[in-house]
Design an enzyme around this catalytic site. Structure first.
Site, mmCIF file in Angstrom:
data_model
loop_
_atom_site.group_PDB
_atom_site.id
_atom_site.type_symbol
_atom_site.label_atom_id
_atom_site.label_comp_id
_atom_site.label_asym_id
_atom_site.label_seq_id
_atom_site.Cartn_x
_atom_site.Cartn_y
_atom_site.Cartn_z
ATOM 1 N N PRO A 100 0.839 -1.214 0.000
ATOM 2 C CA PRO A 100 0.000 0.000 0.000
ATOM 3 C C PRO A 100 0.867 1.255 0.000
ATOM 4 O O PRO A 100 1.853 1.340 0.739
ATOM 5 C CB PRO A 100 -0.805 -0.143 1.289
ATOM 6 C CG PRO A 100 -0.915 -1.616 1.493
ATOM 7 C CD PRO A 100 0.399 -2.175 1.021
ATOM 8 N N CYS A 101 0.477 2.218 -0.822
ATOM 9 C CA CYS A 101 1.358 3.354 -1.092
ATOM 10 C C CYS A 101 0.806 4.695 -0.614
ATOM 11 O O CYS A 101 1.449 5.724 -0.805
ATOM 12 C CB CYS A 101 1.616 3.439 -2.593
ATOM 13 S SG CYS A 101 0.108 3.631 -3.586
#
Length: 381
Positions: A100-101
């Site tokens: 997840p960014c």
């Protein structure tokens, strides 16, 4: 960019099946990375995904992949190897993942809030250290490399991979240059034993610019969704007045003033900057340079803007259809992410499906990188 791994003694290992290249997907989402790797020729043995909606979609499309629907922080990589039946001395070819960014984007970098998801980059490294694949691949937003917060995690990852005897290549690339009909910049890292694998060269180019031999023009919005039929509205589907030809191919209802905004920008430059004062929001008047893409529409003849989790909502970005005063549908957004039209999305509703689509790695790009990795593995280097 490349960095050489630290040379270290390691045990010689073998592939169980010389003709079968295997992989696991650590942050699987709805399956974009897995789809691309399988199209490239990998046998994806296992995947990890915590979100129940994304996991349901993943299962619907990759039923033969062992899926761990749990927080990766609570999963033992040794247990995964054991349950896959890999005995001591047998190797897995590829560990791939798109952690997840959100904590590394330009929108969140200055917030000062601590995002626990940032630490998931360390989980990628934990799995690589234990599994010791021949190659590993990580994709993320450019901010993992360019923001102060992201750099700390990236440097920790880079040093950890080098200490584990991997040679690295990493680069920020434009996915439109690889046949994705969408402008989407991403950081790609490849880590391999003995010698770095170069980031693949672009396969497509801006048609207005000279390119290298063999490069094709960018894929456009028209290429991706131009053949789809006009969708009904969500209210019509929910009331039983209409049925979409394809599941999730219906448009979100918009208020009358929003419809008027979209009608205006369709004929006047495609961005909200062209709106007359009567159609502008007060917050946009106060900050004319902020969120300039909202209430804009796509252009048939170029790649789309970056597809995000808000991709079916015109108040979240330039997600208006290029010819009709409406948002794009979830299926249109998915096809801009290079999912096939037949891909089966599951979830609790339109917002859930849109989030899955926006968070995915485009299948086409995963396939291009997967083929480059497979070429190296096949050569035995």
């Amino acid at each position: 960019m490349r960095s050489a791994g630290v040379q270290a003694k390691r045990t010689t290992r073998k592939r169980r099946d010389a003709q079968r290249f295997t992989a696991i997907d650590l942050f699987a989402g709805c399956g974009g990375l897995t789809s691309g790797l399988r199209a490239a020729g990998f046998d994806v043995l296992a995947a990890i995904e915590k979100d129940p909606n994304a996991a349901e979609t993943y299962r619907a499309n990759h039923a033969n992949v062992r899926l761990y629907e749990r927080d990766i922080r609570r999963i033992s990589p040794r247990r995964v190897l054991r349950e896959l039946g890999l005995r001591k001395g047998e190797m897995l070819d590829l560990v791939a993942g798109c952690p997840p960014c959100q904590g590394f984007t330009r929108l969140t970098e200055g917030s000062g809030r601590r995002d626990r998801r940032n630490g998931l980059v360390r989980q990628f490294l934990r799995f690589v250290r234990v599994i010791q694949p021949t190659v590993c691949m990580l994709e993320n937003v450019p901010g993992l490399l360019t923001t102060p917060k992201g750099k700390r995690y990236f440097n920790e990852l880079r040093h950890g991979l080098e200490e584990a005897d991997y040679c690295l290549s990493y680069k920020i690339v434009e996915l439109a240059d690889y046949g994705v009909p969408q402008f989407r910049k991403r950081l790609v890292l490849l880590a391999a034993r003995s010698e770095a694998i170069p980031i693949p060269n672009p396969t497509h180019r801006d048609p207005a610019q000279p390119g290298k031999s063999g490069q094709r023009p960018w894929k456009t919005v028209r290429d991706a969704i131009g053949g789809l039929p006009k969708p009904p509205l969500r209210s019509e589907v929910l009331s039983g007045k209409a049925s979409p030809l394809y599941k999730w191919h219906y448009a979100r209802d918009v208020a009358e003033v929003v419809r008027r905004r979209l009608e205006h920008v369709l004929g006047n430059g495609r961005r909200r900057s062209s709106l007359p004062p009567s159609l502008r929001l007060a917050c946009h008047e106060r900050r004319p340079d902020g969120y300039y893409d909202v209430y804009g529409v796509m252009d048939w003849n170029t790649p789309s803007p970056t597809i995000t989790s808000g991709c079916t909502n015109v108040s979240k970005g330039r997600f208006g259809h290029p010819a009709e005063p409406r948002p794009v549908t979830a299926i249109e957004a998915a096809m801009l992410q290079t999912f096939p039209r037949s891909y089966r999305f599951k979830g609790s509703g339109l917002e859930s499906v849109a989030a899955q689509i926006g968070n995915a790695l485009p299948c086409r790009f995963a396939q291009v990188v997967g083929k480059a990795i497979l070429k190296r593995l096949s050569s035995g280097a």
